[in-house]
Design a protein around this motif. Sequence first.
Motif, short mmCIF file in Angstrom:
data_model
loop_
_atom_site.label_atom_id
_atom_site.label_comp_id
_atom_site.label_asym_id
_atom_site.label_seq_id
_atom_site.Cartn_x
_atom_site.Cartn_y
_atom_site.Cartn_z
N GLU A 5 55.06 112.24 9.56
CA GLU A 5 54.16 113.13 8.81
C GLU A 5 54.94 114.30 8.23
N ARG A 6 54.49 114.77 7.09
CA ARG A 6 55.05 115.97 6.48
C ARG A 6 54.22 117.16 6.96
N ILE A 7 54.87 118.08 7.66
CA ILE A 7 54.16 119.27 8.12
C ILE A 7 54.52 120.48 7.26
N GLU A 17 59.27 127.37 12.39
CA GLU A 17 59.56 127.26 10.97
C GLU A 17 60.28 128.52 10.48
N ILE A 43 54.73 125.93 14.82
CA ILE A 43 53.88 124.75 14.67
C ILE A 43 53.88 124.02 16.01
N LEU A 51 52.65 120.58 17.89
CA LEU A 51 52.17 119.21 17.67
C LEU A 51 51.95 118.53 19.01
N GLU A 93 48.31 117.90 14.77
CA GLU A 93 48.77 119.28 14.75
C GLU A 93 47.78 120.11 15.55
N SER A 113 49.02 126.29 14.41
CA SER A 113 49.98 126.90 13.50
C SER A 113 49.84 128.40 13.69
#
Length: 91
Positions: A18-20, A39, A45, A47, A55, A58
């Motif tokens: 997956e693209r987070i 990040e 983030i 998960l 997710e 955040s």
Amino acid sequence: KGIVSCLDAATGAVKWRERIGGNFFGSPICIADRLYCLEAGGELIVLSATDKFEELASIPLGETAHSTPAVANGRVSLRTESHLYCVTGKK
């Protein structure tokens, strides 16, 4: 950039990818069934470290971060540009 994958350790088969988003310099850490990714823009983030992508959170830290979270004695330490945060779990 911002792609996380879950692989079967025995076979190497991809369970999910997956693209987070975001840009990551530090390494993710796994504690119990959670994967923590800090990040570069300052978002933590969280998960689910399971066979299904999820997710869980955040959390904005408010400034840049280029480090790997550290774990010791039941605490997670997060270093941003000018702060050091220490997070503990429930007893």
